[in-house]
Write a protein that holds these residues in place. Sequence first.
Motif, PDB file in Angstrom:
ATOM      1  N   ALA A 144      32.757  45.886  42.479  1.00 31.97           N
ATOM      2  CA  ALA A 144      32.290  46.721  43.592  1.00 31.97           C
ATOM      3  C   ALA A 144      32.135  45.901  44.866  1.00 31.97           C
ATOM      4  O   ALA A 144      32.452  46.367  45.959  1.00 31.97           O
ATOM      5  CB  ALA A 144      30.972  47.395  43.217  1.00 31.97           C
ATOM      6  N   LEU A 145      31.655  44.669  44.721  1.00 35.08           N
ATOM      7  CA  LEU A 145      31.526  43.805  45.894  1.00 35.08           C
ATOM      8  C   LEU A 145      32.891  43.487  46.489  1.00 35.08           C
ATOM      9  O   LEU A 145      33.052  43.431  47.712  1.00 35.08           O
ATOM     10  CB  LEU A 145      30.802  42.508  45.508  1.00 35.08           C
ATOM     11  N   GLY A 146      33.888  43.298  45.634  1.00 37.32           N
ATOM     12  CA  GLY A 146      35.240  43.042  46.126  1.00 37.32           C
ATOM     13  C   GLY A 146      35.817  44.235  46.855  1.00 37.32           C
ATOM     14  O   GLY A 146      36.528  44.075  47.858  1.00 37.32           O
ATOM     15  N   GLN A 147      35.507  45.450  46.390  1.00 39.22           N
ATOM     16  CA  GLN A 147      35.972  46.636  47.095  1.00 39.22           C
ATOM     17  C   GLN A 147      35.328  46.741  48.473  1.00 39.22           C
ATOM     18  O   GLN A 147      35.989  47.115  49.444  1.00 39.22           O
ATOM     19  CB  GLN A 147      35.658  47.880  46.270  1.00 39.22           C
ATOM     20  N   PHE A 148      34.045  46.424  48.550  1.00 37.53           N
ATOM     21  CA  PHE A 148      33.366  46.465  49.843  1.00 37.53           C
ATOM     22  C   PHE A 148      34.001  45.484  50.819  1.00 37.53           C
ATOM     23  O   PHE A 148      34.283  45.821  51.987  1.00 37.53           O
ATOM     24  CB  PHE A 148      31.881  46.146  49.641  1.00 37.53           C
ATOM     25  N   MET A 149      34.266  44.266  50.353  1.00 42.39           N
ATOM     26  CA  MET A 149      34.866  43.265  51.227  1.00 42.39           C
ATOM     27  C   MET A 149      36.314  43.622  51.558  1.00 42.39           C
ATOM     28  O   MET A 149      36.785  43.362  52.675  1.00 42.39           O
ATOM     29  CB  MET A 149      34.783  41.887  50.564  1.00 42.39           C
ATOM     30  N   SER A 150      37.018  44.241  50.626  1.00 39.08           N
ATOM     31  CA  SER A 150      38.399  44.659  50.900  1.00 39.08           C
ATOM     32  C   SER A 150      38.440  45.765  51.941  1.00 39.08           C
ATOM     33  O   SER A 150      39.333  45.793  52.800  1.00 39.08           O
ATOM     34  CB  SER A 150      39.069  45.126  49.600  1.00 39.08           C
TER      35      SER A 150
ATOM     36  N   LEU B   8      42.297  29.366  48.603  1.00 37.35           N
ATOM     37  CA  LEU B   8      41.539  28.618  49.601  1.00 37.35           C
ATOM     38  C   LEU B   8      40.694  29.549  50.459  1.00 37.35           C
ATOM     39  O   LEU B   8      39.508  29.293  50.704  1.00 37.35           O
ATOM     40  CB  LEU B   8      42.487  27.805  50.474  1.00 37.35           C
ATOM     41  N   ALA B   9      41.281  30.650  50.912  1.00 38.09           N
ATOM     42  CA  ALA B   9      40.548  31.599  51.743  1.00 38.09           C
ATOM     43  C   ALA B   9      39.416  32.250  50.960  1.00 38.09           C
ATOM     44  O   ALA B   9      38.315  32.462  51.490  1.00 38.09           O
ATOM     45  CB  ALA B   9      41.501  32.665  52.288  1.00 38.09           C
ATOM     46  N   GLY B  10      39.667  32.575  49.688  1.00 36.74           N
ATOM     47  CA  GLY B  10      38.604  33.151  48.870  1.00 36.74           C
ATOM     48  C   GLY B  10      37.455  32.187  48.668  1.00 36.74           C
ATOM     49  O   GLY B  10      36.276  32.578  48.710  1.00 36.74           O
ATOM     50  N   LEU B  11      37.775  30.898  48.462  1.00 36.41           N
ATOM     51  CA  LEU B  11      36.725  29.891  48.304  1.00 36.41           C
ATOM     52  C   LEU B  11      35.915  29.733  49.583  1.00 36.41           C
ATOM     53  O   LEU B  11      34.675  29.693  49.547  1.00 36.41           O
ATOM     54  CB  LEU B  11      37.351  28.559  47.898  1.00 36.41           C
ATOM     55  N   LEU B  12      36.590  29.647  50.715  1.00 39.02           N
ATOM     56  CA  LEU B  12      35.872  29.501  51.987  1.00 39.02           C
ATOM     57  C   LEU B  12      35.074  30.753  52.336  1.00 39.02           C
ATOM     58  O   LEU B  12      34.004  30.672  52.952  1.00 39.02           O
ATOM     59  CB  LEU B  12      36.861  29.181  53.108  1.00 39.02           C
ATOM     60  N   LEU B  13      35.592  31.915  51.937  1.00 36.92           N
ATOM     61  CA  LEU B  13      34.879  33.161  52.211  1.00 36.92           C
ATOM     62  C   LEU B  13      33.591  33.251  51.394  1.00 36.92           C
ATOM     63  O   LEU B  13      32.582  33.786  51.861  1.00 36.92           O
ATOM     64  CB  LEU B  13      35.788  34.354  51.901  1.00 36.92           C
ATOM     65  N   ALA B  14      33.633  32.720  50.180  1.00 38.45           N
ATOM     66  CA  ALA B  14      32.454  32.768  49.316  1.00 38.45           C
ATOM     67  C   ALA B  14      31.551  31.562  49.471  1.00 38.45           C
ATOM     68  O   ALA B  14      30.483  31.514  48.851  1.00 38.45           O
ATOM     69  CB  ALA B  14      32.896  32.874  47.853  1.00 38.45           C
ATOM     70  N   LEU B  15      31.940  30.597  50.293  1.00 39.52           N
ATOM     71  CA  LEU B  15      31.201  29.339  50.376  1.00 39.52           C
ATOM     72  C   LEU B  15      29.753  29.504  50.849  1.00 39.52           C
ATOM     73  O   LEU B  15      28.839  28.924  50.239  1.00 39.52           O
ATOM     74  CB  LEU B  15      31.945  28.361  51.278  1.00 39.52           C
TER      75      LEU B  15
ATOM     76  N   PRO C  76      39.409  38.426  49.488  1.00 41.64           N
ATOM     77  CA  PRO C  76      38.084  39.026  49.227  1.00 41.64           C
ATOM     78  C   PRO C  76      37.813  39.259  47.751  1.00 41.64           C
ATOM     79  O   PRO C  76      36.663  39.137  47.309  1.00 41.64           O
ATOM     80  CB  PRO C  76      38.139  40.345  50.007  1.00 41.64           C
ATOM     81  N   LEU C  77      38.838  39.603  46.974  1.00 37.10           N
ATOM     82  CA  LEU C  77      38.631  39.814  45.540  1.00 37.10           C
ATOM     83  C   LEU C  77      38.266  38.507  44.853  1.00 37.10           C
ATOM     84  O   LEU C  77      37.410  38.480  43.958  1.00 37.10           O
ATOM     85  CB  LEU C  77      39.886  40.424  44.920  1.00 37.10           C
ATOM     86  N   ILE C  78      38.917  37.404  45.264  1.00 36.55           N
ATOM     87  CA  ILE C  78      38.578  36.100  44.689  1.00 36.55           C
ATOM     88  C   ILE C  78      37.152  35.705  45.068  1.00 36.55           C
ATOM     89  O   ILE C  78      36.380  35.212  44.231  1.00 36.55           O
ATOM     90  CB  ILE C  78      39.594  35.047  45.160  1.00 36.55           C
ATOM     91  N   ALA C  79      36.786  35.929  46.326  1.00 35.09           N
ATOM     92  CA  ALA C  79      35.429  35.607  46.765  1.00 35.09           C
ATOM     93  C   ALA C  79      34.393  36.459  46.031  1.00 35.09           C
ATOM     94  O   ALA C  79      33.324  35.963  45.652  1.00 35.09           O
ATOM     95  CB  ALA C  79      35.313  35.807  48.274  1.00 35.09           C
ATOM     96  N   SER C  80      34.696  37.727  45.810  1.00 31.33           N
ATOM     97  CA  SER C  80      33.733  38.595  45.125  1.00 31.33           C
ATOM     98  C   SER C  80      33.556  38.191  43.674  1.00 31.33           C
ATOM     99  O   SER C  80      32.453  38.334  43.120  1.00 31.33           O
ATOM    100  CB  SER C  80      34.199  40.048  45.220  1.00 31.33           C
ATOM    101  N   GLU C  81      34.617  37.692  43.040  1.00 32.35           N
ATOM    102  CA  GLU C  81      34.486  37.211  41.665  1.00 32.35           C
ATOM    103  C   GLU C  81      33.544  36.020  41.606  1.00 32.35           C
ATOM    104  O   GLU C  81      32.704  35.912  40.698  1.00 32.35           O
ATOM    105  CB  GLU C  81      35.857  36.834  41.116  1.00 32.35           C
ATOM    106  N   MET C  82      33.664  35.112  42.576  1.00 31.75           N
ATOM    107  CA  MET C  82      32.781  33.934  42.598  1.00 31.75           C
ATOM    108  C   MET C  82      31.337  34.330  42.868  1.00 31.75           C
ATOM    109  O   MET C  82      30.412  33.873  42.186  1.00 31.75           O
ATOM    110  CB  MET C  82      33.270  32.952  43.667  1.00 31.75           C
ATOM    111  N   ILE C  83      31.138  35.189  43.860  1.00 36.64           N
ATOM    112  CA  ILE C  83      29.776  35.573  44.232  1.00 36.64           C
ATOM    113  C   ILE C  83      29.159  36.486  43.176  1.00 36.64           C
ATOM    114  O   ILE C  83      28.013  36.293  42.759  1.00 36.64           O
ATOM    115  CB  ILE C  83      29.777  36.255  45.612  1.00 36.64           C
ATOM    116  N   GLY C  84      29.911  37.496  42.745  1.00 37.93           N
ATOM    117  CA  GLY C  84      29.366  38.456  41.792  1.00 37.93           C
ATOM    118  C   GLY C  84      29.035  37.837  40.455  1.00 37.93           C
ATOM    119  O   GLY C  84      28.022  38.179  39.841  1.00 37.93           O
ATOM    120  N   GLY C  85      29.867  36.900  39.985  1.00 41.48           N
ATOM    121  CA  GLY C  85      29.565  36.243  38.717  1.00 41.48           C
ATOM    122  C   GLY C  85      28.304  35.414  38.777  1.00 41.48           C
ATOM    123  O   GLY C  85      27.532  35.357  37.815  1.00 41.48           O
TER     124      GLY C  85
END
Length: 257
Positions: free
Chosen positions: A124-130, A181-188, A95-104
């Motif tokens: 903050a988005l990563g904390q919500f997803m975590s 991989l999971a972070g990429l698919l989560l943010a896809l 989730p932290l990796i996905a939030s970095e992609m989405i939030g940026g």
Amino acid sequence: MLGLGLAIEPQIWALVFVMVRIGAAFVAAPVFGAVSLPLTVRVSLSGAIGILVLSTHSIVPPPNVFAVGTFVSVAAEALVGLAMGFILQTAFAAPLIASEMIGGTMGIGFASSIDPQNGRSSPALGQFMSVMLTLLFLSVDGHLVLVDMLVKSYEALPPGAAWLGADRLRAIAFFGGYAFLAGLLLALPVGFLLLCLNLVVGMMSRAAPALNLFSVGMPASLAVGVIALAVAFPAMGDYMLVIIRESLGALQTIILG
């Protein structure tokens, strides 16, 4: 006598020896390793599970406390516990990796605060997803599966022969790539819509150079990102369950083979 004139009850020494693996797993694992969890609670849980292990398995601790073999055995126990916790902690990094992609891409990457899990600043988005991943982890009894794997690990990897082989260490290293991989698919889902929006804004900037796209692109990215998150979050929640199942399956594979 356990060496150098030290005398200790054998049962207490056996319990302390068993608690090394359990405590190391709790230090590295999510939920149990949160900085907000008091140390006394963590030690009490380790002791309670250690009593359960001693009642179900025949554990023979090293005879001498201050001996090279004892230090090696304690290091092996700590290695097994840290490996078990690290596998779950790796999955919780998705989730932290996905939030970095989405939030940026949305423009809210600057919004960060202290994460109660590790005590460090995170988006903050990563904390919500975590938090959502943690709630799903608890809802599917992932913490109980971790405790069950800890108890079963004393049968698969008994003390004194608990060194992880090269194949298991390689599997742990390969599972580390699953977090990306999971972070990429989560943010896809959200990332794809934001990418399409950026392409449209780029085409507009080429077609109309005089147009001030900074006053349009940033609010549009934020609005599209928020709407896309609201629409795609049920699917993201389903994939979070997949992440939890994959991490627990990898934990079982590493310990039980």
